[in-house]
Scaffold this motif. Structure first.
Motif, PDB file in Angstrom:
ATOM      1  N   GLU A 113       0.834  -1.216   0.000  1.00  0.00           N
ATOM      2  CA  GLU A 113       0.000   0.000   0.000  1.00  0.00           C
ATOM      3  C   GLU A 113       0.861   1.256   0.000  1.00  0.00           C
ATOM      4  O   GLU A 113       0.578   2.217  -0.720  1.00  0.00           O
ATOM      5  N   LEU A 161      -1.935  -0.237  -4.702  1.00  0.00           N
ATOM      6  CA  LEU A 161      -3.345  -0.183  -5.096  1.00  0.00           C
ATOM      7  C   LEU A 161      -3.525   0.670  -6.341  1.00  0.00           C
ATOM      8  O   LEU A 161      -4.312   0.323  -7.235  1.00  0.00           O
ATOM      9  N   LEU A 186      -9.357   1.288  -0.959  1.00  0.00           N
ATOM     10  CA  LEU A 186      -9.536   0.894  -2.351  1.00  0.00           C
ATOM     11  C   LEU A 186     -10.548   1.790  -3.051  1.00  0.00           C
ATOM     12  O   LEU A 186     -10.435   2.051  -4.263  1.00  0.00           O
TER      13      LEU A 186
END
Length: 268
Positions: A171, A176, A246
């Motif tokens: 991350e 992402l 997300l």
């Protein structure tokens, strides 16, 4: 065993693709023999038997084998760790021309990494280092082949499973954004988009807590200073936390979470 691994590592460290291919084949043959060939079974009269018609054994039977145990022991140190050598090999291959010959070598290295991460889960800790995680993210570049992209996504699953700290590195390095950008591109093949969806289902799964009575991880990935400092933060995140993160990159994440909870593809 050390001699064979040393020979394989020397070949993998070469910039010559022929040497790299040979090194990968050495490792493939070595691991196949190490994991699948059944050890000799002593006969009742003390003689050794070859096992008759059955010459293979499942990996779960191998811990009793001295050679397998020795190989696992060697993997606990950097000198003989196969995974770290394969990652370094991938770094060199990324610097070469993007062609079919190079893609075949990358795919072979990724498949070997997947196998090693399942055989020796402690090797997953290597992906808590940014330099190693960055190699995986570089392989998701839109210019790489669909086969390489799909294999990389599967390798990421093998690297992240049961290791929330690795997911935090993913991350923090905008993993992402990398994955979702590839998903939203019109020229991304359908099979790669399906693999990305599978990866996102996996990513959204709740994580097993690794610490107790510690503050939650901040909702924004930490850059630089101590984002893996377990004294300050727990490393696990809930599905809801990851859903919010997300959602910054793609729409309809709520639908993904609902499907995940309804179908329970990973035994949630």
């Amino acid at each position: 065993m050390e001699q064979l691994l040393s020979t394989s590592f020397d070949l993998l460290s070469s910039y010559d693709t022929l040497h790299i291919r040979k090194g990968l084949r050495y490792l493939e043959g070595f691991l196949a023999k190490m994991c699948l060939q059944a050890p000799p079974v002593p006969a009742r009269n003390g003689a050794r038997r070859d096992g008759g018609l059955s010459t293979t054994a499942g990996v779960h039977t191998r811990p009793k084998d001295a050679a397998f145990r020795e190989f696992m022991r060697l993997q606990n140190g950097f000198e003989w760790n196969v995974t770290i050598r394969l990652i370094s090999c991938l770094e060199r291959l990324l610097g070469k021309e993007n062609n079919n010959q190079n893609n075949v070598l990358i795919l072979s290295a990724l498949e070997l990494i997947q196998g090693m991460l399942l055989l020796h889960p402690s090797s997953r800790k290597l992906f808590a280092r940014e330099i190693h995680m960055n190699v995986m993210l570089d392989l998701l570049d839109a210019g790489n082949s669909s086969a390489v992209q799909s294999a990389t996504l599967l390798t990421l699953v093998c690297a992240l499973i049961d290791h929330p700290a690795n997911t935090r590195v993913f991350e923090a390095l905008d993993g992402l954004a990398t994955v979702t950008t590839l998903f939203k591109r019109r020229d991304t093949p359908r099979e790669v988009k399906l693999k990305i969806l599978e990866f996102l289902y996996f990513y959204l799964m709740p994580e097993t807590p690794t610490t107790s009575s510690t503050p939650a991880v901040p909702s924004t990935p930490l850059k630089g200073r101590s984002f893996l400092n377990k004294r300050e933060y727990r490393t696990d995140r809930s599905t809801e936390e990851k859903q919010r993160m997300l959602g910054e990159y793609i729409n309809n994440v709520e639908r993904l979470v609902a499907d995940l909870r309804e179908s329970q593809p990973f035994g949630m």
